[in-house]
Design a protein around this motif. Structure first.
Motif, mmCIF file in Angstrom:
data_model
loop_
_atom_site.group_PDB
_atom_site.id
_atom_site.type_symbol
_atom_site.label_atom_id
_atom_site.label_comp_id
_atom_site.label_asym_id
_atom_site.label_seq_id
_atom_site.Cartn_x
_atom_site.Cartn_y
_atom_site.Cartn_z
ATOM 1 N N GLN A 98 0.866 -1.178 0.000
ATOM 2 C CA GLN A 98 0.000 0.000 0.000
ATOM 3 C C GLN A 98 0.904 1.229 0.000
ATOM 4 O O GLN A 98 1.832 1.313 0.804
ATOM 5 C CB GLN A 98 -0.892 0.009 1.235
ATOM 6 C CG GLN A 98 -1.808 -1.182 1.306
ATOM 7 C CD GLN A 98 -2.560 -1.260 2.619
ATOM 8 O OE1 GLN A 98 -2.530 -0.343 3.434
ATOM 9 N NE2 GLN A 98 -3.239 -2.360 2.840
ATOM 10 N N ARG A 143 4.593 7.571 2.304
ATOM 11 C CA ARG A 143 4.383 6.479 3.259
ATOM 12 C C ARG A 143 3.975 5.227 2.495
ATOM 13 O O ARG A 143 3.294 5.308 1.474
ATOM 14 C CB ARG A 143 3.297 6.834 4.260
ATOM 15 C CG ARG A 143 3.714 7.890 5.224
ATOM 16 C CD ARG A 143 2.578 8.144 6.200
ATOM 17 N NE ARG A 143 2.907 9.249 7.055
ATOM 18 C CZ ARG A 143 3.024 9.153 8.375
ATOM 19 N NH1 ARG A 143 2.793 8.010 8.970
ATOM 20 N NH2 ARG A 143 3.340 10.200 9.084
ATOM 21 N N SER A 144 4.400 4.105 3.044
ATOM 22 C CA SER A 144 3.988 2.842 2.444
ATOM 23 C C SER A 144 3.879 1.781 3.529
ATOM 24 O O SER A 144 4.416 1.921 4.620
ATOM 25 C CB SER A 144 4.980 2.398 1.366
ATOM 26 O OG SER A 144 6.237 2.133 1.953
ATOM 27 N N ARG A 145 3.158 0.737 3.189
ATOM 28 C CA ARG A 145 3.022 -0.418 4.064
ATOM 29 C C ARG A 145 3.161 -1.647 3.187
ATOM 30 O O ARG A 145 2.467 -1.771 2.164
ATOM 31 C CB ARG A 145 1.655 -0.431 4.748
ATOM 32 C CG ARG A 145 1.453 -1.624 5.658
ATOM 33 C CD ARG A 145 -0.002 -1.691 6.154
ATOM 34 N NE ARG A 145 -0.206 -2.835 7.005
ATOM 35 C CZ ARG A 145 -0.411 -4.074 6.596
ATOM 36 N NH1 ARG A 145 -0.429 -4.338 5.304
ATOM 37 N NH2 ARG A 145 -0.599 -5.059 7.454
ATOM 38 N N GLU A 201 3.457 -5.952 3.219
ATOM 39 C CA GLU A 201 3.347 -7.207 3.955
ATOM 40 C C GLU A 201 3.805 -8.319 3.027
ATOM 41 O O GLU A 201 3.325 -8.431 1.893
ATOM 42 C CB GLU A 201 1.911 -7.455 4.396
ATOM 43 C CG GLU A 201 1.759 -8.729 5.206
ATOM 44 C CD GLU A 201 0.352 -8.915 5.727
ATOM 45 O OE1 GLU A 201 0.012 -8.253 6.724
ATOM 46 O OE2 GLU A 201 -0.400 -9.703 5.115
ATOM 47 N N ARG A 248 8.087 1.116 11.794
ATOM 48 C CA ARG A 248 7.785 -0.117 12.522
ATOM 49 C C ARG A 248 7.991 -1.321 11.606
ATOM 50 O O ARG A 248 7.664 -1.268 10.422
ATOM 51 C CB ARG A 248 6.347 -0.084 13.006
ATOM 52 C CG ARG A 248 5.975 -1.256 13.889
ATOM 53 C CD ARG A 248 4.557 -1.169 14.364
ATOM 54 N NE ARG A 248 3.671 -1.533 13.256
ATOM 55 C CZ ARG A 248 2.410 -1.161 13.153
ATOM 56 N NH1 ARG A 248 1.877 -0.372 14.058
ATOM 57 N NH2 ARG A 248 1.670 -1.536 12.146
#
Length: 80
Positions: free
Chosen positions: A14, A25-27, A29, A51
């Motif tokens: 994301q 910003r990114s996420r 998984e 994190r």
């Protein structure tokens, strides 16, 4: 018997592009399988890390150096 330590199962990425032109910003998984108890490295190119979790446990972000993140004590099924 030899073989790969890790097999990638899936990626989920994301990205929030509403920030400045230089950063965003990114996420991410990543789900993968590994030989239980093995150690590996994840490539991570970023301006900074807020994190990181491996299998629900927080990792010390200070271990991230030179674009690599150490992953220790891997399970058979993992989520980073």
């Amino acid at each position: 018997m030899t073989g790969p330590i890790m097999n990638i199962v899936s990626y989920d990425l994301q990205v929030d592009l509403t920030g400045t032109a230089d950063t965003f910003r990114s996420r991410a998984e990543i789900r993968f399988r590994a030989k239980p108890g093995s150690t590996a490295e994840a490539d991570l190119r970023a301006a900074g890390i807020r994190r990181v979790e491996l299998n629900g446990a927080a990792l010390d972000t200070r271990t991230w150096q030179a674009g690599r993140l150490d992953l220790r004590g891997l399970a058979a099924e993992n989520t980073l």
